[in-house]
Design a protein around this motif. Structure first.
Motif, mmCIF file in Angstrom:
data_model
loop_
_atom_site.group_PDB
_atom_site.id
_atom_site.type_symbol
_atom_site.label_atom_id
_atom_site.label_comp_id
_atom_site.label_asym_id
_atom_site.label_seq_id
_atom_site.Cartn_x
_atom_site.Cartn_y
_atom_site.Cartn_z
ATOM 1 N N GLY A 160 27.744 158.805 5.405
ATOM 2 C CA GLY A 160 28.977 159.473 5.028
ATOM 3 C C GLY A 160 30.330 158.849 5.641
ATOM 4 N N TRP A 161 31.167 159.559 5.747
ATOM 5 C CA TRP A 161 32.503 158.840 6.220
ATOM 6 C C TRP A 161 33.453 159.994 6.538
ATOM 7 N N VAL A 162 34.353 159.508 7.523
ATOM 8 C CA VAL A 162 35.375 160.531 7.684
ATOM 9 C C VAL A 162 36.880 159.941 7.591
ATOM 10 N N LEU B 200 36.267 164.671 5.207
ATOM 11 C CA LEU B 200 34.724 164.186 5.429
ATOM 12 C C LEU B 200 34.222 163.887 3.917
ATOM 13 N N SER C 274 29.676 162.836 11.358
ATOM 14 C CA SER C 274 31.255 162.858 11.581
ATOM 15 C C SER C 274 31.470 164.016 12.408
ATOM 16 N N LEU C 275 30.846 165.190 11.898
ATOM 17 C CA LEU C 275 30.860 166.740 12.695
ATOM 18 C C LEU C 275 30.698 166.375 14.027
ATOM 19 N N SER D 99 27.334 162.642 6.988
ATOM 20 C CA SER D 99 28.670 163.368 7.400
ATOM 21 C C SER D 99 28.266 164.254 8.698
ATOM 22 N N VAL E 274 39.455 170.166 9.886
ATOM 23 C CA VAL E 274 38.331 169.439 9.424
ATOM 24 C C VAL E 274 37.978 169.975 8.077
ATOM 25 N N TYR F 254 37.607 174.568 10.687
ATOM 26 C CA TYR F 254 36.566 173.627 9.921
ATOM 27 C C TYR F 254 36.403 174.351 8.594
ATOM 28 N N THR G 292 30.286 162.213 1.718
ATOM 29 C CA THR G 292 29.056 161.723 1.974
ATOM 30 C C THR G 292 28.350 161.152 0.570
ATOM 31 N N THR H 182 29.899 156.784 8.708
ATOM 32 C CA THR H 182 29.116 157.333 9.849
ATOM 33 C C THR H 182 27.624 157.633 9.100
ATOM 34 N N ASP I 43 35.407 169.413 4.970
ATOM 35 C CA ASP I 43 34.368 168.636 4.828
ATOM 36 C C ASP I 43 34.178 168.963 3.203
#
Length: 401
Positions: A244-246, A230, A103-104, A100, A200, A167, A232, A97, A202
């Motif tokens: 970033g990534w998920v 998640l 991603s959110l 991050s 989620v 979250y 980053t 992404t 992070d």
């Protein structure tokens, strides 16, 4: 004037970004932004990686690419989870992404409808609150203790009130700097296991540990559950990469991919390839060790000066990693009032109020220790100490009056 979408009335402007406008004045010492230390950015190695990418495969690096992300980068992320956490992550379940933060946004688009109950930490990360606000959920706070979230409150929201999502930032949380204990992680996983909520997790700061023992992700206790992890490169390489990534479930990943296609098609091909080259040609662990050493020393110095300069009654967290301290003023003191006094002293921080979705944080403030030279830490904390003493004197006078 056009009629703006109603959802925009639900989204507050970032208080931190507004403060950063004030701190653009170089004479102001800022502990406000959540910024990595620019002196530690790998500028030379990144320049070499960029040059090599352009020389060896320039046309492909400048072309459109797949939405999911460059395969080599997804494989690197998966291998790192295995090496560091012992987690078996399928690269096919990783979506790269644009930071991050995206991603959110994508998770919010895929899962949240107006009115859905969303559980967040108290205090919670402002960036996530802002991102999720666009989808008009009902926020509900879960107070944090020294060990982790209030499990009774979390269970009430997840089980009794059927929250759609929880979250959390379990490692060196933003803004408090606290880290969930192992027992808290297991308890959170159990509360999620008996609910239908999406989790989620992070983890932007997990690699920045300079004290204590590493902790497994909460998601590792939820195999097969609706958990999203998640990460980053912003904190371990550089935030300007915006990568970033998920890690998503196989069922959810196609939905996230569709949402990303509608948003930006894919994250920068060129930046991904430069990062892949950088990771292949350099020792990322040695680089992260340098960051940890610098941040640990800056945290220690800030804590030392807080003990020396702040008056009795002021408390402060002592995080084992990350980038932030959380300071609480004595009863009757306002962090917003202190902010006004400190700006006159030319030092800035973030008052605690904006980190709370349902009120609170009036006496709290977040201090960033990662983006300040030792000299500015010493001088900035001294200025804050003078501001706090002036605030306490005003409070005492008001009480007498």
């Amino acid at each position: 004037m056009p009629a703006f979408a109603k959802r925009m009335s639900q989204v507050r402007r970032s208080f931190i970004r507004e403060i950063l406008k004030v701190t653009a004045d170089p004479s102001i010492i800022s502990f406000a932004g959540g910024l990595p230390k620019p002196d530690l950015f790998p500028i030379g190695p990144m320049a070499a990686a960029a040059a090599r990418v352009l020389a060896e495969n320039g046309p492909a690096a400048l072309q459109y690419s797949v939405t999911e992300g460059e395969p080599e980068l997804r494989e690197w992320i998966a291998a790192r989870y295995k090496a560091r956490k012992g987690m078996d992550v399928d690269p096919a379940n990783i979506l790269v992404t644009t930071g991050s933060q995206q991603s959110l946004d994508l998770i919010g688009k895929v899962f949240l409808d107006p009115g859905d109950l969303l559980a967040v930490e108290l205090p919670g990360y402002i960036g996530a609150i802002q991102a999720f606000s666009l989808f008009e959920p009902e926020f509900a706070g879960v107070p944090l203790t020294s060990q982790g979230p209030d499990i009774d409150r979390l269970t009430e929201l997840l089980v009794s009130r059927k929250a759609k999502m929880f979250y959390a930032v379990p490692n060196f949380q933003n803004p408090s700097g606290m880290t969930y204990s192992l027992a808290a992680r297991r308890a959170v996983a159990e509360a999620l296991r008996v609910s239908d909520a999406v989790f989620v997790e992070d983890d932007p700061y997990g690699e920045l540990r300079f004290a204590g023992e590493p902790m497994p992700p909460v998601s590792s206790f939820l195999p097969g559950g609706d958990a999203f992890l998640l990460g980053t490169f912003s904190k371990i390489v550089a935030p300007g990469l915006r990568l970033g990534w998920v890690v998503a479930t196989p069922e959810a990943l196609p939905k996230l991919v569709t949402a990303k296609q509608a948003s930006d098609l894919h994250s920068s091909t060129f930046v991904q390839r430069v990062l892949i080259r950088y990771l292949a040609d350099n020792d990322i662990d040695a680089h992260i060790a340098t960051i940890r050493s610098a941040y640990g020393a800056q945290r220690d110095l800030m804590l030392e000066r807080i003990r020396a300069e702040f008056p009795e009654g002021v408390t402060c967290t002592e995080p084992e990693g990350g980038m932030f301290l959380w300071v609480t003023l004595p009863e009757g003191c306002s962090a917003f009032a202190l902010f006004d006094l400190c700006i006159k002293e030319k030092v800035a921080f973030v008052p605690g109020g904006p980190f709370f979705v349902d009120g609170g944080g009036e006496r709290a403030m977040r201090l960033n220790f990662s983006n300040a030279d030792p000299e500015r830490i010493v001088e900035g904390i001294a200025r804050m100490g003078r501001g706090i003493k002036a605030l306490l004197a005003k409070a005492s006078c008001a009480a007498v009056a």
